[in-house]
Design a protein around this motif. Structure first.
Motif, mmCIF file in Angstrom:
data_model
loop_
_atom_site.group_PDB
_atom_site.id
_atom_site.type_symbol
_atom_site.label_atom_id
_atom_site.label_comp_id
_atom_site.label_asym_id
_atom_site.label_seq_id
_atom_site.Cartn_x
_atom_site.Cartn_y
_atom_site.Cartn_z
ATOM 1 N N GLY A 159 0.626 -1.202 0.076
ATOM 2 C CA GLY A 159 0.101 0.067 0.113
ATOM 3 C C GLY A 159 0.906 1.225 -0.028
ATOM 4 O O GLY A 159 1.994 1.210 0.186
ATOM 5 N N PRO A 160 0.210 2.566 0.010
ATOM 6 C CA PRO A 160 0.908 3.563 -0.083
ATOM 7 C C PRO A 160 1.316 4.232 1.146
ATOM 8 O O PRO A 160 2.092 5.523 1.171
ATOM 9 C CB PRO A 160 -0.119 4.721 -0.781
ATOM 10 C CG PRO A 160 -1.484 3.994 -0.271
ATOM 11 C CD PRO A 160 -1.428 2.516 -0.119
ATOM 12 N N TRP A 161 0.945 3.466 2.260
ATOM 13 C CA TRP A 161 1.199 4.253 3.749
ATOM 14 C C TRP A 161 2.725 4.308 3.919
ATOM 15 O O TRP A 161 3.367 3.411 3.538
ATOM 16 C CB TRP A 161 0.383 3.368 4.829
ATOM 17 C CG TRP A 161 -0.996 2.990 4.427
ATOM 18 C CD1 TRP A 161 -1.820 4.015 4.539
ATOM 19 C CD2 TRP A 161 -1.487 1.963 3.653
ATOM 20 N NE1 TRP A 161 -3.138 3.559 4.285
ATOM 21 C CE2 TRP A 161 -2.908 2.110 3.477
ATOM 22 C CE3 TRP A 161 -1.045 0.783 3.375
ATOM 23 C CZ2 TRP A 161 -3.663 1.188 3.022
ATOM 24 C CZ3 TRP A 161 -1.952 -0.349 2.749
ATOM 25 C CH2 TRP A 161 -3.207 -0.085 2.583
ATOM 26 N N GLY A 162 3.009 5.097 4.964
ATOM 27 C CA GLY A 162 4.386 5.474 5.114
ATOM 28 C C GLY A 162 5.091 4.052 5.869
ATOM 29 O O GLY A 162 6.255 3.840 5.888
ATOM 30 N N TRP A 163 4.222 3.165 6.498
ATOM 31 C CA TRP A 163 4.748 2.212 7.320
ATOM 32 C C TRP A 163 4.574 0.782 6.541
ATOM 33 O O TRP A 163 4.825 -0.374 7.001
ATOM 34 C CB TRP A 163 3.853 1.977 8.513
ATOM 35 C CG TRP A 163 2.457 2.180 8.518
ATOM 36 C CD1 TRP A 163 1.828 3.505 8.724
ATOM 37 C CD2 TRP A 163 1.403 0.996 8.118
ATOM 38 N NE1 TRP A 163 0.336 3.055 8.427
ATOM 39 C CE2 TRP A 163 0.427 1.965 8.029
ATOM 40 C CE3 TRP A 163 1.610 -0.301 7.599
ATOM 41 C CZ2 TRP A 163 -0.767 1.169 7.444
ATOM 42 C CZ3 TRP A 163 0.228 -0.886 7.352
ATOM 43 C CH2 TRP A 163 -0.785 -0.252 7.316
#
Length: 213
Positions: A159-163
């Motif tokens: 996904g595009p999340w930072g984590w």
């Protein structure tokens, strides 16, 4: 001895509480199985959050049906067959969906499916001794646990999340360990089958059907 008394003795001897098909735990297992195609569809439609929520609900019902089966004394042969089947189907659905989306490589799909095919090949041999499956080994349970929790992390890692990178690393660590345990458990089941074939007498058709029921 009456039929009902004979049935009760038979159930106790097999370690099950009941021969009933329609029980609360079995209904929960059936609902969990019914969610597999929806789960796969959600993954293929990139509805990742909804898919993970559905998987979490399925995992909760997995825990709940086991607790209810023990608490209500409704442990059944069918229930103990449905649980591992549901787990394998969710793993297969996740792996197939993520492979189609290009999130995991094809070789990982082949590794897991080859092991399941190997397990299916044991069934005819087990049936000659009146069995359709083997008791679930703790290594197999550990493998299932790792894979069921690793693959959603791999999905979130795309996904595009930072984590996302951290989720991907942790997910793959558990996925590879889970795959190793999956095959280790498979080797143990092959060994158990060999021991069973060597120690248990071969049954004819009527004897095998009687043992299965």
């Amino acid at each position: 001895m009456g039929d009902s008394q004979h049935s009760e003795v038979s159930v106790r001897e097999t370690g099950y509480d009941t021969d009933a098909v329609i029980t609360i735990p079995n209904l929960l297992s059936a609902l969990r199985l019914a969610g597999v195609p929806l789960f796969l569809a959600l993954i293929l439609r990139h509805a990742d959050v909804a898919a993970i929520v559905l998987l979490a609900i399925a995992s909760a019902t997995d825990w709940l049906d086991g607790k209810l089966a023990r608490g209500l004394h409704q442990i059944s042969r069918l229930g103990q067959m449905l649980d591992p089947v549901a787990d394998r189907l969710y793993i297969a659905a996740t792996v197939v969906g993520l492979t189609v989306r290009g999130i995991i490589p094809w070789w990982f799909l082949v590794v897991l499916l080859t092991r399941d095919i190997m397990m299916l090949c044991l069934v005819p041999a087990l049936k000659t001794r009146g069995y359709t499956s083997l008791p679930v080994h703790f290594v197999g349970k550990a493998a299932t646990f790792c894979l069921l929790y690793a693959l959603p992390l791999v999905l979130l890692g795309a996904g595009p999340w930072g984590w996302a990178p951290a989720a991907r690393i942790v997910g793959w660590a558990f996925a590879l360990w889970g795959a190793f345990l999956y095959w280790w458990a498979g080797a143990l089941y092959v060994h158990q089958t060999r021991l069973l074939l060597a120690s248990a007498p071969s049954l004819n058709g009527s004897q095998a059907r009687s043992r299965l029921h």
